[in-house]
Design a protein around this motif. Structure first.
Motif, mmCIF file in Angstrom:
data_model
loop_
_atom_site.group_PDB
_atom_site.id
_atom_site.type_symbol
_atom_site.label_atom_id
_atom_site.label_comp_id
_atom_site.label_asym_id
_atom_site.label_seq_id
_atom_site.Cartn_x
_atom_site.Cartn_y
_atom_site.Cartn_z
ATOM 1 N N PHE A 1 0.816 -1.216 0.000
ATOM 2 C CA PHE A 1 0.000 0.000 0.000
ATOM 3 C C PHE A 1 0.852 1.270 0.000
ATOM 4 N N VAL A 2 1.693 1.453 1.042
ATOM 5 C CA VAL A 2 2.464 2.701 1.154
ATOM 6 C C VAL A 2 3.415 2.865 -0.030
ATOM 7 N N TYR A 3 4.117 1.801 -0.389
ATOM 8 C CA TYR A 3 5.044 1.844 -1.527
ATOM 9 C C TYR A 3 4.302 2.309 -2.785
ATOM 10 N N GLN A 4 3.110 1.752 -2.999
ATOM 11 C CA GLN A 4 2.317 2.107 -4.183
ATOM 12 C C GLN A 4 1.855 3.571 -4.111
ATOM 13 N N SER A 5 1.500 4.027 -2.899
ATOM 14 C CA SER A 5 1.083 5.424 -2.717
ATOM 15 C C SER A 5 2.211 6.382 -3.092
ATOM 16 N N ILE A 6 3.416 6.067 -2.635
ATOM 17 C CA ILE A 6 4.562 6.942 -2.912
ATOM 18 C C ILE A 6 4.882 6.950 -4.408
ATOM 19 N N GLN A 7 4.731 5.802 -5.063
ATOM 20 C CA GLN A 7 4.944 5.770 -6.516
ATOM 21 C C GLN A 7 3.955 6.700 -7.220
ATOM 22 N N SER B 1 6.106 14.897 -9.357
ATOM 23 C CA SER B 1 7.548 15.035 -9.531
ATOM 24 C C SER B 1 7.953 14.611 -10.930
ATOM 25 N N GLU B 2 9.205 14.873 -11.251
ATOM 26 C CA GLU B 2 9.772 14.388 -12.513
ATOM 27 C C GLU B 2 10.741 13.238 -12.241
ATOM 28 N N GLY B 3 10.553 12.599 -11.086
ATOM 29 C CA GLY B 3 11.318 11.388 -10.810
ATOM 30 C C GLY B 3 12.290 11.503 -9.653
ATOM 31 N N LEU B 4 12.584 10.347 -9.086
ATOM 32 C CA LEU B 4 13.514 10.219 -7.958
ATOM 33 C C LEU B 4 14.770 9.499 -8.427
ATOM 34 N N THR B 5 15.934 10.076 -8.142
ATOM 35 C CA THR B 5 17.215 9.403 -8.416
ATOM 36 C C THR B 5 17.944 9.198 -7.096
ATOM 37 N N THR B 6 18.842 8.228 -7.084
ATOM 38 C CA THR B 6 19.572 7.905 -5.849
ATOM 39 C C THR B 6 21.046 7.652 -6.151
ATOM 40 N N SER B 7 21.858 7.767 -5.116
ATOM 41 C CA SER B 7 23.278 7.395 -5.215
ATOM 42 C C SER B 7 23.761 6.967 -3.839
ATOM 43 N N GLY B 8 24.754 6.088 -3.824
ATOM 44 C CA GLY B 8 25.405 5.689 -2.573
ATOM 45 C C GLY B 8 24.815 4.477 -1.883
ATOM 46 N N PHE B 9 23.687 3.950 -2.362
ATOM 47 C CA PHE B 9 23.048 2.820 -1.686
ATOM 48 C C PHE B 9 23.889 1.548 -1.754
#
Length: 379
Positions: A61-67, A74-82
């Motif tokens: 549920f929560v994961y889907q809500s955030i998507q 937004s225009e997307g989420l990027t990540t680094s360092g994981f």
């Protein structure tokens, strides 16, 4: 374990009952209709009835809500360092704090995507006064930071929270998220408050508190939004500070800010995971054995990591150049990006008010100013 009952999230054994009691709440319906717009209400209700753990609730549920939030605002989420983090390992994430809900939610989405341990996250009890919001926060593995206490109560509450965080990290192998300061950064200056680190260390049984922090596997986290969805909402507090006035929140202000952060336009977002702190403790211990100075030095180490790895967007460079009447960073943005930012400035605040205008611009410009302090900063 009952000693933590006043602040802890739900146990898995309590999840189903909490969900069933919230099934017909209008806010649950609004959340689920937003998340699953094509789905008949009975479908998500049946799935909630079959949910018996926080992990299942978060993933389904929560994961889907955030998507959906990312898709809509937004225009997307990027990540680094994981890649620096180990699977099945708990960490204490100390993060800059820009948005009430999204900072932790986006970190958990990213941790899940990378196959890593998700966090239990601190949230001020002032934000969850409504019964449904309290349930939702406990279903999402939030633990409560108690606000508005007397000095004596604050001391007891801080010790309890410190012990709970240590319990999560050491006994439950559960990562923990806390903000580097109480409340969100309003002026773009991300700084670790020493009081937060002193609270974390209250559960220490080590002779040297740096050895205790070493056990916790502290990781600085930097989160950057191209547009702060609550930028204009932060202005009244900055105005009060500029006028040396005590700021008093409006009724429901926290709730409005919470909602604005979720649905407001953010453009691009980036999360960077800093190095797990290790050798830094040896350097701090070698430098001083005074615990206050050690805490001060650790706060600086965390700040250095967060400020240097903060991702600067065109909005940050534009604000810096407008504020300083310069073109120093003009190669980092286009004329169109500058026009859009100036339009946002006009729409969000009274640009005739010089204090408001400067406060708004400084909020975006200060990350540039802070990064310029480091010789190895990349622009």
């Amino acid at each position: 374990m009952s000693k933590f009952d006043s602040i802890r999230p739900y146990y898995d054994s309590e999840v189903n009952e909490a969900l069933i009691s919230s099934l017909h709440h209008p806010m649950m319906k609004a959340l689920m209709n937003f998340t699953f717009p094509e789905q008949d209400d009975e479908v998500w209700k049946e799935q909630l009835k079959r949910t018996h753990s926080i992990r299942d609730f978060q993933i389904n549920f929560v994961y889907q809500s955030i998507q959906r939030v990312l898709e809509k605002s937004s225009e997307g989420l990027t990540t680094s360092g994981f890649e620096k983090l180990e699977p099945n390992t708990s960490y204490l994430f100390i993060s800059n704090h820009r948005d009430i809900i999204l900072d932790t939610s986006l970190l958990n989405v990213s941790l899940f995507d990378h196959g890593l341990v998700m966090t239990a996250s601190a949230i001020g009890d002032n934000l969850v006064k409504k019964d449904f919001l309290l349930k939702l926060s406990k279903l999402n593995r939030n633990f409560l930071v108690q606000r508005g206490l007397s000095p004596r109560e604050l001391l007891q509450s801080s010790k309890l929270m410190s012990e709970y965080m240590y319990h999560l990290l050491s006994k439950e192998n559960r990562s923990v998220w806390i903000a580097q300061r109480e409340g969100r950064t309003k002026d773009g200056n991300d700084a670790t408050h020493q009081g937060v680190l002193k609270m974390v260390a209250m559960a220490s049984d080590e002779k040297n508190c740096m050895d205790y922090f070493r056990k916790l596997k502290v990781v600085p986290v930097s989160i950057s939004y191209e547009y702060d969805p609550t930028d204009a909402l932060k202005m009244p507090q900055l105005m009060a500070l500029a006028n040396d006035e005590v700021y008093i929140k409006e009724k429901n202000e926290d709730f409005i800010t919470l909602l604005s952060g979720i649905i407001g336009q953010k453009k691009r977002i980036h999360i960077h995971i800093g190095d797990v702190l290790e050798k830094e403790y040896d350097a701090i211990i070698a430098e001083t054995n005074n615990s206050n100075k050690q805490i001060q030095a650790l706060a600086q180490v965390i700040d250095d990591s967060i400020l240097q790895s903060y991702k600067l967007w065109p909005t940050n460079y534009i604000a810096y150049d407008i504020l300083n009447n310069s073109e120093r960073f003009s190669s980092y943005y286009s004329d169109k990006e500058k026009q859009l930012f100036e339009r946002r400035l006009e729409l969000k605040i009274d640009a005739e008010n010089e204090v408001l205008r400067e406060g708004f611009l400084a909020m975006y410009a200060n990350p540039v100013v802070n990064k310029m302090k480091y010789e190895n900063a990349s622009f």
